[in-house]
Every structure is written in structure tokens, then in C-alpha cells.
Design a protein around this motif. Sequence first.
Motif, PDB file in Angstrom:
ATOM      1  N   VAL A  96       0.882  -1.167   0.000  1.00  0.00           N
ATOM      2  CA  VAL A  96       0.000   0.000   0.000  1.00  0.00           C
ATOM      3  C   VAL A  96       0.913   1.209   0.000  1.00  0.00           C
ATOM      4  O   VAL A  96       1.844   1.296   0.800  1.00  0.00           O
ATOM      5  N   GLU A  97       0.641   2.127  -0.913  1.00  0.00           N
ATOM      6  CA  GLU A  97       1.512   3.288  -1.088  1.00  0.00           C
ATOM      7  C   GLU A  97       0.678   4.566  -1.067  1.00  0.00           C
ATOM      8  O   GLU A  97      -0.358   4.645  -1.723  1.00  0.00           O
ATOM      9  N   THR A 131      -5.762   2.463  14.763  1.00  0.00           N
ATOM     10  CA  THR A 131      -5.172   3.727  14.329  1.00  0.00           C
ATOM     11  C   THR A 131      -3.857   3.943  15.067  1.00  0.00           C
ATOM     12  O   THR A 131      -3.613   3.348  16.116  1.00  0.00           O
ATOM     13  N   VAL A 132      -3.031   4.787  14.516  1.00  0.00           N
ATOM     14  CA  VAL A 132      -1.737   5.099  15.113  1.00  0.00           C
ATOM     15  C   VAL A 132      -1.919   6.274  16.065  1.00  0.00           C
ATOM     16  O   VAL A 132      -2.412   7.328  15.670  1.00  0.00           O
ATOM     17  N   SER A 133      -1.522   6.070  17.311  1.00  0.00           N
ATOM     18  CA  SER A 133      -1.629   7.119  18.315  1.00  0.00           C
ATOM     19  C   SER A 133      -0.786   8.321  17.899  1.00  0.00           C
ATOM     20  O   SER A 133       0.357   8.178  17.483  1.00  0.00           O
ATOM     21  N   LYS A 189       4.569   1.189  10.725  1.00  0.00           N
ATOM     22  CA  LYS A 189       4.374   0.193   9.671  1.00  0.00           C
ATOM     23  C   LYS A 189       2.898  -0.027   9.323  1.00  0.00           C
ATOM     24  O   LYS A 189       2.480  -1.137   9.011  1.00  0.00           O
ATOM     25  N   LEU A 190       2.135   1.060   9.377  1.00  0.00           N
ATOM     26  CA  LEU A 190       0.712   0.961   9.040  1.00  0.00           C
ATOM     27  C   LEU A 190       0.512   0.482   7.606  1.00  0.00           C
ATOM     28  O   LEU A 190      -0.336  -0.363   7.347  1.00  0.00           O
ATOM     29  N   PHE A 191       1.306   0.994   6.675  1.00  0.00           N
ATOM     30  CA  PHE A 191       1.104   0.672   5.263  1.00  0.00           C
ATOM     31  C   PHE A 191       1.381  -0.794   4.940  1.00  0.00           C
ATOM     32  O   PHE A 191       0.898  -1.303   3.945  1.00  0.00           O
ATOM     33  N   SER A 192       2.146  -1.481   5.769  1.00  0.00           N
ATOM     34  CA  SER A 192       2.477  -2.876   5.477  1.00  0.00           C
ATOM     35  C   SER A 192       1.596  -3.881   6.219  1.00  0.00           C
ATOM     36  O   SER A 192       1.762  -5.085   6.046  1.00  0.00           O
ATOM     37  N   ARG A 193       0.648  -3.422   6.983  1.00  0.00           N
ATOM     38  CA  ARG A 193      -0.196  -4.333   7.770  1.00  0.00           C
ATOM     39  C   ARG A 193      -1.028  -5.280   6.904  1.00  0.00           C
ATOM     40  O   ARG A 193      -1.405  -6.350   7.357  1.00  0.00           O
ATOM     41  N   TRP A 194      -1.296  -4.891   5.677  1.00  0.00           N
ATOM     42  CA  TRP A 194      -2.140  -5.709   4.793  1.00  0.00           C
ATOM     43  C   TRP A 194      -1.315  -6.605   3.868  1.00  0.00           C
ATOM     44  O   TRP A 194      -1.870  -7.472   3.200  1.00  0.00           O
ATOM     45  N   SER A 206      -5.178  10.804  10.319  1.00  0.00           N
ATOM     46  CA  SER A 206      -4.458  10.345   9.127  1.00  0.00           C
ATOM     47  C   SER A 206      -4.530   8.825   9.010  1.00  0.00           C
ATOM     48  O   SER A 206      -4.811   8.287   7.934  1.00  0.00           O
ATOM     49  N   SER A 207      -4.285   8.119  10.111  1.00  0.00           N
ATOM     50  CA  SER A 207      -4.310   6.657  10.041  1.00  0.00           C
ATOM     51  C   SER A 207      -5.719   6.142   9.800  1.00  0.00           C
ATOM     52  O   SER A 207      -5.915   5.177   9.053  1.00  0.00           O
ATOM     53  N   ASP A 208      -6.714   6.792  10.373  1.00  0.00           N
ATOM     54  CA  ASP A 208      -8.103   6.397  10.125  1.00  0.00           C
ATOM     55  C   ASP A 208      -8.441   6.561   8.645  1.00  0.00           C
ATOM     56  O   ASP A 208      -9.102   5.699   8.054  1.00  0.00           O
ATOM     57  N   ALA A 209      -7.971   7.636   8.043  1.00  0.00           N
ATOM     58  CA  ALA A 209      -8.219   7.862   6.616  1.00  0.00           C
ATOM     59  C   ALA A 209      -7.526   6.794   5.764  1.00  0.00           C
ATOM     60  O   ALA A 209      -8.108   6.283   4.797  1.00  0.00           O
TER      61      ALA A 209
END
Length: 129
Positions: A63-64, A102-104, A82-87, A109-112
Motif C-alpha cells: 500500500v503506497e 489507528t496510530v496514536s 508500519k501501518l502501510f504494510s499491515r495488509w 491520518s491513520s483512520d483515513a
Amino acid sequence: MKKLISLAMASALFLAFSPEEPVIRHKDGMVMVNTTTLCAKYEGYNGPTPLVIYLKDKKVVKVEALPNRETPQYFLLLEDEKLFSRWNGLTASEAAELEVDTVSGATWSSDAVIHNVRKGLIYYLENGK
């Protein structure tokens, strides 16, 4: 005359940007899902947070983030966590159903991003075959 020139310039800009990039593209065995138009109304803290989701053999490769107006320091928190690599490595179905926190410190931004991924994968499952 100035109004006519302004109208012509606005029309030229509209025509230059009006052909939206397709939501789903295929290239070299990879499927790319662009969430720009799918999630235009769902925003992070400073506006839309469009993404490209790369899939191969119906699994998420990466995910980019596309250009956005999020505050860079908060968006870097997403990368640090590493939110983008979770999937990555999950099938599109598994990834679309994945519950991701979400990231604290970068909640909006993380929710979006999470919303964009889920919506993009659901679109792919319904239209990408």
C-alpha cells in the motif's frame, strides 16, 4: 476581455485534469487500485489521503500513499508504525476485513488510510476480476 481569458484558463485547467485515472489498472501481472476518486470525500486531518493498493495473485503486495496534504511529521508516524504494510501478504478478502488500529498521535491520518484501504479492496473485490 479579462473575464474571457480567465474563463478560458479555467476551462483549460478543467480539461487538463478532468480525465480521472482509472480506479483499477493492470500492469505486468499486478493490479493497482487507486483510491483517489473512491475516497475523495473521506479525509484525514488536512484533506484526502489517496492511496494505491498493489495486488498480485489476489494478494496485497503493498500500500503506497499518493501525494496529499497531511502534515509530514504525522504521516511519518504511520510509516514508523508500519501501518502501510499491515495488509501485505493477505488476500484481498482477508485484508478488507482486517481490523487495524489507528496510530496514536496520527489518528485522523491513520483512520483515513485504513478507510481508503478497506474501500479500495472492497471495490477491487466487486469490480477487479
